[in-house]
Design a protein around this motif. Structure first.
Motif, mmCIF file in Angstrom:
data_model
loop_
_atom_site.group_PDB
_atom_site.id
_atom_site.type_symbol
_atom_site.label_atom_id
_atom_site.label_comp_id
_atom_site.label_asym_id
_atom_site.label_seq_id
_atom_site.Cartn_x
_atom_site.Cartn_y
_atom_site.Cartn_z
ATOM 1 N N PHE A 227 97.256 -54.537 55.096
ATOM 2 C CA PHE A 227 97.969 -54.896 56.333
ATOM 3 C C PHE A 227 98.056 -53.704 57.273
ATOM 4 O O PHE A 227 97.791 -53.815 58.470
ATOM 5 C CB PHE A 227 99.372 -55.399 55.976
ATOM 6 N N ILE A 228 98.401 -52.511 56.685
ATOM 7 C CA ILE A 228 98.523 -51.304 57.510
ATOM 8 C C ILE A 228 97.191 -50.989 58.176
ATOM 9 O O ILE A 228 97.110 -50.773 59.397
ATOM 10 C CB ILE A 228 98.983 -50.098 56.647
ATOM 11 N N VAL A 229 96.129 -50.999 57.369
ATOM 12 C CA VAL A 229 94.804 -50.669 57.913
ATOM 13 C C VAL A 229 94.421 -51.673 58.998
ATOM 14 O O VAL A 229 94.013 -51.299 60.114
ATOM 15 C CB VAL A 229 93.760 -50.663 56.771
ATOM 16 N N GLY A 230 94.617 -52.952 58.693
ATOM 17 C CA GLY A 230 94.228 -53.996 59.640
ATOM 18 C C GLY A 230 94.988 -53.896 60.944
ATOM 19 O O GLY A 230 94.406 -53.934 62.029
ATOM 20 N N LEU A 231 96.306 -53.726 60.826
ATOM 21 C CA LEU A 231 97.137 -53.693 62.026
ATOM 22 C C LEU A 231 96.808 -52.478 62.881
ATOM 23 O O LEU A 231 96.699 -52.557 64.110
ATOM 24 C CB LEU A 231 98.619 -53.671 61.621
ATOM 25 N N THR A 232 96.613 -51.310 62.199
ATOM 26 C CA THR A 232 96.278 -50.104 62.967
ATOM 27 C C THR A 232 94.956 -50.287 63.697
ATOM 28 O O THR A 232 94.823 -49.935 64.879
ATOM 29 C CB THR A 232 96.192 -48.884 62.027
ATOM 30 N N LEU A 233 93.963 -50.871 62.997
ATOM 31 C CA LEU A 233 92.663 -51.107 63.628
ATOM 32 C C LEU A 233 92.805 -52.047 64.820
ATOM 33 O O LEU A 233 92.273 -51.775 65.906
ATOM 34 C CB LEU A 233 91.687 -51.695 62.607
ATOM 35 N N ALA A 234 93.571 -53.128 64.616
ATOM 36 C CA ALA A 234 93.730 -54.106 65.695
ATOM 37 C C ALA A 234 94.394 -53.469 66.900
ATOM 38 O O ALA A 234 93.971 -53.659 68.047
ATOM 39 C CB ALA A 234 94.560 -55.287 65.186
ATOM 40 N N LEU A 235 95.452 -52.675 66.645
ATOM 41 C CA LEU A 235 96.150 -52.021 67.753
ATOM 42 C C LEU A 235 95.236 -51.034 68.470
ATOM 43 O O LEU A 235 95.251 -50.930 69.692
ATOM 44 C CB LEU A 235 97.390 -51.292 67.229
ATOM 45 N N THR A 236 94.431 -50.305 67.650
ATOM 46 C CA THR A 236 93.511 -49.336 68.255
ATOM 47 C C THR A 236 92.534 -50.048 69.171
ATOM 48 O O THR A 236 92.251 -49.602 70.292
ATOM 49 C CB THR A 236 92.752 -48.587 67.150
ATOM 50 N N LEU A 237 92.021 -51.208 68.701
ATOM 51 C CA LEU A 237 91.072 -51.968 69.527
ATOM 52 C C LEU A 237 91.765 -52.502 70.774
ATOM 53 O O LEU A 237 91.216 -52.438 71.879
ATOM 54 C CB LEU A 237 90.483 -53.117 68.711
ATOM 55 N N ALA A 238 93.005 -52.993 70.604
ATOM 56 C CA ALA A 238 93.692 -53.615 71.734
ATOM 57 C C ALA A 238 94.069 -52.587 72.789
ATOM 58 O O ALA A 238 93.975 -52.841 73.985
ATOM 59 C CB ALA A 238 94.939 -54.345 71.232
ATOM 60 N N MET A 239 94.522 -51.395 72.337
ATOM 61 C CA MET A 239 94.994 -50.389 73.288
ATOM 62 C C MET A 239 93.847 -49.497 73.772
ATOM 63 O O MET A 239 94.014 -48.737 74.716
ATOM 64 C CB MET A 239 96.054 -49.498 72.638
ATOM 65 N N GLY A 240 92.737 -49.537 73.064
ATOM 66 C CA GLY A 240 91.604 -48.721 73.487
ATOM 67 C C GLY A 240 91.664 -47.297 72.978
ATOM 68 O O GLY A 240 90.743 -46.524 73.193
ATOM 69 N N ALA A 241 92.764 -46.923 72.329
ATOM 70 C CA ALA A 241 92.852 -45.555 71.803
ATOM 71 C C ALA A 241 93.793 -45.555 70.614
ATOM 72 O O ALA A 241 94.680 -46.403 70.503
ATOM 73 C CB ALA A 241 93.359 -44.597 72.865
#
Lengths: 333, 217
Positions: B19-33
């Motif tokens: 969950f941590i890995v997935g959420l961090t990846l998703a946020l990184t993609l959504a925010m662009g950084a």
């Protein structure tokens, strides 16, 4: 000041220095206590290792490091290992909000002599003390030992009984200084007088509750050796025991520093403000702690509870109500 | 019992890490950084979810209560991220520092007595429980969709927030929250205290009846 406004390196150096000083202070508080208690009981205390026994803490640490790392069979492994860490974390983290001085310039870099000036500093310390108690409670439960369990149950009861009085005794200071930030509380005292003059009863309640919160004699029922072997840390040895010990003494230092900051002006003093004033005040309060331990016998359990709920809490409430009325009237004029 | 608790632990740990890995990846993609804050949020959110599941899933009462501490601390971290340090600290003091300590105290003294399996009188209310869950979820969705999280970003850049009482630089701080308690929201605040008082009196009465039923034991 914003927490993020200082460079990371400055924060790191500050943290290293503070933790180093804290751990050294722990070692010598312990030695000092053993020497003083020795004197109070008509014996010498440690005086063989190094000059006048001043290398004793080092020898103790070396001994504790080389002891066997032991986990009893009936213990809950994870919590048993985690409990001392929780205690030490909460104790050491608390030092972050204690102010040691004003802004100084070191190598052209402006450094504020406080870990972090939180606008909820006082509450932050209370929160950490609450977390620190979990180390004791979980450690006692995870040991799988009746004495440990009784010790941790007593810790829980004592925490709940005395934390309320302690919190109420601090509110008077917060009302006078109009802030929960320890930096601003000290500044308010530098402009006026030490708050102990406005809040003598508050100071008394705070110190009594502080002795109970740090599990020191005469409130050391969680580790009463005559009934519970060693209470919550019966099954602990070696470094893990040392960590509980470190947490207890760092808590003593922190709570002395907090009492000095809230009621005695913190690093402010006559002639020149500076960290030495804070050190002097902490040493006086530590002496009081040790003196109490040497003088008073342990309370009985029912006496502890009765004193907490029937004496300390009503007094703290009374102090709060009177302070609120007086401060309210003062602000009207 | 020990085996099931271990299984729950392993499943929960694996689920949390993914969950941590997935959420961090998703946020990184959504925010662009990628920022440190996203990682902290992921860990705290995962902690809140995992520990909450453990509270109901773990067999032993003591372990479940310890998980409750984890859940409460994770939520406190989320409050800090929402620039509400006062609420975060109070959360730790009141819930983690006092209420759960009381739970642990009672459990430590009573021991983990396995309760006799009696017919649960609340079973017939289960449809109501599901209804409440659906309503609460709908409410959470509405709150999530209508909350202005841009306010938080503005604050982090050193801005101020317009509240009913005017511009407020101390948003989320003790003074602002104190003011909203005694100015803007005094009626709900007092109503809540009344509800809590009624609940406390009710608890005492119910306990008294239970004691009488057991003939003072």
């Amino acid at each position: 000041m914003n927490p993020g406004s200082e460079p990371f390196l400055v924060i790191l150096i500050k943290a290293v220095i503070v933790v180093f000083v804290l751990v050294t202070a722990f070692a010598y508080t312990l030695l000092w206590e053993r020497k003083l208690i020795g004197r109070a009981q008509g014996r010498y205390g440690p005086n063989r290792t190094g000059v006048l026994g001043y290398m004793q803490p080092l020898a103790d640490v070396v001994k504790l490091i080389f002891k066997e790392d032991f986990v009893p069979r009936g213990a809950n492994r994870v919590l048993f290992q985690l409990a001392p860490l929780i205690s030490v974390f909460a104790a050491v983290a608390a030092v972050a909000v204690i102010p040691f001085g004003t802004v100084v310039t070191v190598f052209g870099e402006e450094v504020q002599l406080v870990g972090a000036d939180l606008n909820v500093g006082v509450l932050f310390l209370f929160a950490l003390s609450g977390i620190g108690f979990y180390g004791l409670i979980l450690g006692g439960w995870a040991s799988g030992n009746k004495y440990s369990l009784l010790g941790s149950a007593r810790t829980a009861a004592q925490l709940v009984s005395y934390e309320v009085a302690m919190g109420l005794s601090v509110i008077g200071v917060v009302m006078i200084s109009q802030s929960l930030s320890l930096v601003e509380i000290v500044d308010a005292q530098r402009e006026t007088v030490w708050f102990i003059l406005y809040q003598p009863l508050g100071f008394l309640i705070f110190v009594i509750a502080a002795v109970a919160e740090t599990n020191r004699a005469p409130f050391d029922l969680p580790e009463a050796e005559s009934e519970l072997v060693a209470g919550y840390h019966t099954e602990y040895g070696g470094l893990k025991f040392a960590m509980f010990f470190l947490a207890e003494y760092v808590n003593m230092l922190i709570i002395s520093a907090l009492a000095a900051t809230l009621f005695l002006g913190g690093f402010a003093g006559p002639f020149a403000d500076g960290v030495w004033w804070l050190a002097v005040k902490i040493i006086v309060l530590l002496f009081l702690f040790i003196w109490l331990r040497a003088t008073l016998p342990r309370l009985r359990y029912d006496q502890l509870m009765q004193f907490g709920w029937k004496v300390l809490l009503p007094l703290a409430t009374l102090n709060l109500v009177i302070s609120a009325i007086v401060i309210g009237l003062a602000f009207q004029n | 019992m020990k085996g099931s608790s271990l299984t729950i632990g392993i499943v929960a740990t694996v689920a949390t890490i993914s969950f941590i890995v997935g959420l961090t990846l998703a946020l990184t993609l959504a925010m662009g950084a990628f920022t440190f804050e996203q990682l902290v949020f992921s860990v705290a959110a995962a902690g809140a979810i995992e520990f909450s599941i453990l509270v109901v899933a773990l067999p032993g009462t003591f372990r479940a209560t310890v998980s409750l501490i984890g859940a409460l601390l994770s939520v406190a971290v989320l409050f800090v991220l929402l620039t509400a340090p006062f609420v975060a600290v109070i959360q730790v003091i009141v819930y983690a520092g006092a209420i759960v300590v009381l739970f642990l105290f009672v459990i430590a003294y009573m021991g983990e007595r396995p309760l006799a399996a009696v017919a649960d009188p609340l079973v017939r209310w289960q449809p109501v429980a599901w209804l409440v869950i659906v309503v609460l979820a709908a409410q959470a969705l509405v709150v999530l969709l209508t909350t202005d999280l841009a306010v938080r970003d503005e604050l982090q850049e050193g801005g101020t927030v317009a509240t009913p009482g005017g511009e407020n630089p101390d948003f989320g701080g003790p003074e602002a929250i104190g003011r909203s308690f005694i100015d803007d929201y005094i009626v709900p605040f007092e109503a809540t205290s009344l509800v809590l008082l009624v609940a406390a009196v009710g608890a005492v009465l119910l306990a008294k009846r239970a004691v009488q039923l057991e003939r003072g034991r």
